[in-house]
Design a protein around this motif. Structure first.
Motif, short mmCIF file in Angstrom:
data_model
loop_
_atom_site.label_atom_id
_atom_site.label_comp_id
_atom_site.label_asym_id
_atom_site.label_seq_id
_atom_site.Cartn_x
_atom_site.Cartn_y
_atom_site.Cartn_z
N THR A 1 -103.64 44.08 -2.98
CA THR A 1 -103.59 42.71 -2.48
C THR A 1 -102.18 42.37 -2.02
N SER A 2 -102.08 41.74 -0.83
CA SER A 2 -100.81 41.25 -0.32
C SER A 2 -100.72 39.74 -0.52
N TYR A 3 -99.56 39.28 -1.01
CA TYR A 3 -99.27 37.86 -1.13
C TYR A 3 -98.50 37.47 0.13
N ARG A 4 -99.05 36.52 0.90
CA ARG A 4 -98.58 36.30 2.26
C ARG A 4 -98.22 34.84 2.49
N LEU A 5 -97.05 34.63 3.13
CA LEU A 5 -96.67 33.29 3.56
C LEU A 5 -97.55 32.85 4.74
N LYS A 6 -97.53 31.54 5.01
CA LYS A 6 -98.37 31.01 6.07
C LYS A 6 -97.99 31.53 7.45
N ASP A 7 -96.74 31.99 7.61
CA ASP A 7 -96.33 32.54 8.90
C ASP A 7 -96.74 34.01 9.07
N GLY B 1 -94.18 25.21 -5.01
CA GLY B 1 -95.35 24.69 -4.33
C GLY B 1 -95.67 25.32 -3.01
N THR B 2 -94.83 26.24 -2.53
CA THR B 2 -95.11 26.92 -1.27
C THR B 2 -96.44 27.66 -1.35
N PRO B 3 -97.40 27.34 -0.47
CA PRO B 3 -98.72 27.99 -0.56
C PRO B 3 -98.68 29.44 -0.08
N LEU B 4 -99.51 30.25 -0.66
CA LEU B 4 -99.62 31.65 -0.29
C LEU B 4 -101.08 32.02 -0.05
N ASP B 5 -101.30 32.82 0.95
CA ASP B 5 -102.62 33.42 1.17
C ASP B 5 -102.64 34.79 0.50
N LEU B 6 -103.82 35.22 0.12
CA LEU B 6 -103.99 36.57 -0.38
C LEU B 6 -104.77 37.38 0.65
N PHE B 7 -104.27 38.58 0.95
CA PHE B 7 -105.02 39.48 1.81
C PHE B 7 -105.45 40.67 0.95
N HIS B 8 -106.76 40.81 0.80
CA HIS B 8 -107.32 41.86 -0.05
C HIS B 8 -107.59 43.11 0.77
N PRO C 1 -107.45 32.27 1.90
CA PRO C 1 -106.40 31.27 2.15
C PRO C 1 -106.05 30.44 0.92
N ASP C 2 -104.77 30.10 0.81
CA ASP C 2 -104.28 29.18 -0.22
C ASP C 2 -104.74 29.57 -1.62
N ALA C 3 -104.74 30.86 -1.92
CA ALA C 3 -105.22 31.33 -3.21
C ALA C 3 -104.13 31.42 -4.26
N ALA C 4 -102.86 31.22 -3.88
CA ALA C 4 -101.74 31.28 -4.82
C ALA C 4 -100.63 30.39 -4.29
N ALA C 5 -99.60 30.23 -5.12
CA ALA C 5 -98.47 29.39 -4.70
C ALA C 5 -97.23 29.82 -5.47
#
Length: 361
Positions: A143-149, A131-138, A123-127
């Protein structure tokens, strides 16, 4: 810890274990409702892509492995935490039983003999720049860069370097001298990625606003593979895939660059040194051989042709121009030439690839 954890060659371990189980069946999904005793996992709930929840019982002799970049200790901590987004594949034998969760939910359950972590959320590993936060899914492969939705903005596939190169009928990376292996690896490590993840993310985010829901997630990746070898030269091809945005779709652009290295020293050989004539003469001869005469295409090709655009394969050379290199062409453009007498006449004899004889031939 009583369980055996496969840390080396997880895929081989998985195949060997699978071979030992004649009636193994599998489940895949996201882990939740983890139950532990004395620091050991005894059960969890698996939710598949359709939302179906299934209980998984974990005996002491179950085998664990990770097919991501996790080490065994981090994998255990991750599973014990029950962190949302942890994806696993479970192999099980035997019939169906039951599991009651701590909330009282009654679920069908199976007893696992093998559990592999296929992916996990950071969670919250990139932005983004705003400033929009991004999660990373490994995932196993990237790796996928993922919005909070939950929307995946960009998928970055794992880099594959020259060390993994194996081409049928060709000498491999391991056939190079140790000095050459170190030099080739150092060259590509120093050059790094030929795409910018942050730039691709910003472009993908802008495109996301108009992207159709059924369009695939934009992806980027870079591979380096051994394509051909002569007695003196090893030819490595770098392929870079990046998305093309603009119409709400996610089509791909490809960049292809060939580098030549001395097989003994690992020294990078300038592409024009592979020819027995000057660069200008080589360009003219190549275009004559491929019979490119129309203008302005021929003049554009002579001006744009770089030695890295000449890709050496075992049976032919391919000239390849990326999109934008030739003003008269709206897409990438290429040509191919077999190693005829005409082509060999302008190449150094030691530069022409050879094919190794196959076993049994």
């Amino acid at each position: 810890m009583k369980r055996f954890i496969c840390t080396l060659l997880p895929l081989l371990c998985f195949l060997l274990l699978t071979a030992c189980s004649d009636k193994s069946r599998s489940l895949s999904g996201e882990v939740s409702d983890v139950r532990a005793e004395n620091g050991e996992i005894v059960s969890f709930v698996l939710t598949d892509a359709d939302g179906k929840r299934t209980g998984v019982l974990v005996p002491e002799d179950a085998h664990f492995t990770s097919r991501t970049d996790l080490d065994p200790d981090a994998e255990k901590d991750l599973l014990l935490s029950g962190q949302p987004g942890t994806s696993v594949r479970v192999e099980y034998n035997g019939g169906k039983t039951k599991l009651t969760t701590d909330s009282g939910e009654k679920l069908p359950a199976y007893t696992a003999w093998f559990v592999a972590v296929d992916g996990y959320l950071e969670p919250d590993a990139a932005a983004l720049q705003d400033g929009t936060p991004l999660d990373l899914f490994h995932w196993t492969s990237g790796t996928s860069y993922r919005l909070k939705d939950g929307t995946d903005l960009l998928y970055v596939r794992n880099y594959v370097g020259p060390e993994s190169s194996i081409v049928a009928g060709q000498k491999t990376y391991n056939d190079l001298s140790e000095t050459a292996q170190q030099a080739v690896s150092a060259y590509y490590e120093s050059r790094g990625m030929l795409y910018d993840v942050e730039e691709e993310l910003e472009t993908s985010y802008a495109s996301y606003q108009t992207r159709s829901p059924n369009k695939p997630t934009p992806a980027v990746w870079q591979d380096v593979t051994l394509q051909a070898s002569s007695e003196r030269v090893a030819y490595f091809l770098t392929t870079v895939h990046t998305p093309i945005h603009g119409d709400g779709s996610a089509t791909m652009e490809e960049l292809r660059l060939c580098d030549a290295f001395d097989r003994e020293t690992g020294e990078r050989i300038d592409g024009w040194d592979l020819f027995s004539c000057s660069p200008e003469e080589a360009k003219r001869a190549l275009l004559d051989l491929v019979q490119i005469t129309q203008q302005p295409l021929r003049s554009e090709m002579e001006a744009a042709l770089q030695p890295e655009y000449l890709i050496f394969y075992p049976g032919n050379i391919e000239g390849w121009f990326p999109r934008g290199a030739l003003p008269s062409q709206s897409t990438s453009f290429g040509f191919g030439l077999d190693y005829t007498d005409g082509l060999k006449a302008i190449l150094q004899p030691w530069a022409v690839p050879v094919t190794e004889p196959q076993a049994g031939t």
